[in-house]
Scaffold this active site. Structure first.
Site, PDB file in Angstrom:
ATOM      1  N   TRP A 260       0.820  -1.216   0.000  1.00  0.00           N
ATOM      2  CA  TRP A 260       0.000   0.000   0.000  1.00  0.00           C
ATOM      3  C   TRP A 260       0.846   1.255   0.000  1.00  0.00           C
ATOM      4  CZ3 TRP A 260      -4.285  -1.494  -1.792  1.00  0.00           C
ATOM      5  CH2 TRP A 260      -4.804  -2.743  -1.445  1.00  0.00           C
TER       6      TRP A 260
ATOM      7  N   LYS B 201     -11.570  -2.050   8.312  1.00  0.00           N
ATOM      8  CA  LYS B 201     -10.834  -2.984   9.170  1.00  0.00           C
ATOM      9  C   LYS B 201     -11.325  -2.852  10.616  1.00  0.00           C
ATOM     10  CE  LYS B 201      -7.591  -2.465   5.663  1.00  0.00           C
ATOM     11  NZ  LYS B 201      -7.984  -3.561   4.815  1.00  0.00           N
TER      12      LYS B 201
ATOM     13  N   ASP C 263      -0.972   6.685   6.419  1.00  0.00           N
ATOM     14  CA  ASP C 263      -2.070   5.776   6.112  1.00  0.00           C
ATOM     15  C   ASP C 263      -2.223   4.888   7.346  1.00  0.00           C
ATOM     16  OD1 ASP C 263      -3.701   3.703   5.308  1.00  0.00           O
ATOM     17  OD2 ASP C 263      -2.551   3.201   3.509  1.00  0.00           O
TER      18      ASP C 263
HETATM   19  N1  PMP Z   1      -3.872   1.046   2.886  1.00  0.00           N
HETATM   20  C1  PMP Z   1      -3.845  -0.044   3.685  1.00  0.00           C
HETATM   21  C2  PMP Z   1      -2.868  -0.088   4.815  1.00  0.00           C
HETATM   22  C3  PMP Z   1      -4.732  -1.096   3.427  1.00  0.00           C
HETATM   23  O1  PMP Z   1      -4.699  -2.179   4.205  1.00  0.00           O
HETATM   24  C4  PMP Z   1      -5.631  -1.012   2.349  1.00  0.00           C
HETATM   25  C5  PMP Z   1      -6.647  -2.071   2.042  1.00  0.00           C
HETATM   26  N2  PMP Z   1      -6.456  -3.306   2.481  1.00  0.00           N
HETATM   27  C6  PMP Z   1      -5.603   0.130   1.539  1.00  0.00           C
HETATM   28  C7  PMP Z   1      -4.717   1.141   1.859  1.00  0.00           C
HETATM   29  C8  PMP Z   1      -6.527   0.278   0.373  1.00  0.00           C
HETATM   30  O2  PMP Z   1      -7.748   0.570   0.892  1.00  0.00           O
HETATM   31  P1  PMP Z   1      -9.086   0.715   0.031  1.00  0.00           P
HETATM   32  O3  PMP Z   1      -9.432  -0.652  -0.416  1.00  0.00           O
HETATM   33  O4  PMP Z   1     -10.025   1.281   1.060  1.00  0.00           O
HETATM   34  O5  PMP Z   1      -8.819   1.652  -1.073  1.00  0.00           O
END
Ligand code: PMP
Length: 359
Positions: A100, A196, A172
């Site tokens: 991510w 989450k 994030d």
């Molecule tokens: N950042 C992190 C740390 C994540 O775990 C995730 C999704 N698992 C995301 C970003 C992406 O999130 P989204 O699916 O809400 O765009």
């Protein structure tokens, strides 16, 4: 609810049973109003009450200073990968500790210049920079972005990054939001997809300095809806927000508050993580942990079977015992137990028990 799976899904993940029961009870008739929240205008005192309560409860949980505010957006954490550089401007610095954070950096580079300060890639994403690692941030970096918990690799920061020079912090916090007390006042901006620890997918929580959120410093061509200022100055009601999602986030935040607040969540997270890591450490012949010890995540416990051919049997036995979501992310394989706030200690104990006895 009579039957609940032992839910180790990485996201959307487990929600508190109390919250689900409250939703089921209130869904057809919200507070005796004769209509569901799903059917209600977002521009009503009733919905505004729900929105204010979600915002205020989050602010209370984090003891958020007056300099900061909470905004609810859509588009997931992934949209934030783009909105951060679009709004804060060119020249961010990024720490790459997983999939991510890599995507966040890619989005920033799509829009302009961005500097990678440190990467865990060569080490197989097993660690975040240690507390003594001095990270060389270019002087004048617009901000420093990092991912507090790496959902896929199962690594987590347990200390702030040590920087060679000061830079506004952006994080994030998607997969460890609401899991421990964090000084959000020290950040210019943090963001989290709710799915989450905080609620359903489709609502993103952004918490940031008011002057940063409202003081746009990006490209003049940036569309209205992609500017933080639009949402902050309209109290998250610039357009129709995810009303249902915001309602659930508020209920989850209230549940956190009733259950010991963020310190309570942190104590439970520690105990649950210890239960799993202690079996991994005790049985190196059977399990191999992915993360280095100092970087182990208290939210996503990642491991492989030391004899990979046993993985299928392990997952099958887990499924037989009603455990779901233990297969690792498709990009890395292996196993992953996501033990978010709403995963009961008893579910983690059941998994630890399986791991202790699995041959
Ligand atoms: N950042 C992190 C740390 C994540 O775990 C995730 C999704 N698992 C995301 C970003 C992406 O999130 P989204 O699916 O809400 O765009």
């Amino acid at each position: 609810m009579t039957h609940r799976k032992l839910n180790f899904n990485a996201g959307p993940g487990a929600l508190p049973a109390d919250v689900l029961a409250e939703l089921a009870r209130q869904l057809p008739d919200h507070d005796g109003l004769g209509l569901s929240l799903l059917e209600m205008s977002h521009r009503t005192p009733e919905f505004e009450g729900v929105l204010d309560d979600a915002r205020d409860t989050l602010a209370r949980l984090y003891a958020l200073p007056d300099t900061h505010e909470v905004v609810f957006l859509q588009g997931g954490a992934s949209l934030q990968f783009a909105m951060v550089p679009m709004n804060l401007g060119d020249g961010g610095a990024y720490i790459t500790t997983g999939v991510w954070s890599q995507k966040a950096l890619e989005e920033a580079r799509r829009l302009g210049a961005a500097h990678e300060v440190w990467s865990a890639e060569a080490g197989g994403f097993r660690a975040v920079p240690g507390p003594d690692t001095l990270l060389e941030v270019p002087a004048g970096a617009r901000y420093l972005h990092y991912t507090t918990n790496n959902t896929i690799y199962g690594t987590q920061w347990h200390h702030p990054p040590r920087l060679s020079c000061e830079a506004p912090l952006v994080a994030d916090v998607s997969s460890d939001f609401l899991s421990y007390p964090m000084d959000l006042g020290a950040f210019d901006l943090v963001y989290a997809g709710a799915q989450k620890n905080a609620g359903p997918s489709g609502v993103t929580i952004v918490i940031g300095r008011k002057d940063v959120l409202r003081g746009f410093s990006g490209d003049a061509r940036t569309p209205t809806i992609l500017r933080y200022a639009t949402h902050a100055t309209n109290g998250s009601l610039y357009h129709t927000p995810n009303t249902f999602g915001i309602w659930v986030v508020g209920l989850v935040a209230r549940w956190v508050e009733r259950n010991g607040g963020l310190t309570g969540m942190a104590a439970r997270a520690q105990a649950k993580a210890d239960a799993l890591y202690s079996v991994i450490d005790a049985r190196p012949d059977v399990f191999t942990g992915h993360a280095e010890r100092g970087s182990r995540s208290k939210m996503n416990v990642t491991f492989t079977l030391t004899r990979p051919e046993r993985e299928r049997a392990f997952l099958a036995e887990a499924e037989r015992r009603d455990m779901i979501g233990l297969k690792g992310h498709r990009s890395v394989g292996g196993c992953r137990a996501s033990i978010y706030n709403a995963v009961p200690t008893a579910a983690v104990d059941a998994l630890a028990d399986l791991m202790r006895t699995f041959e």
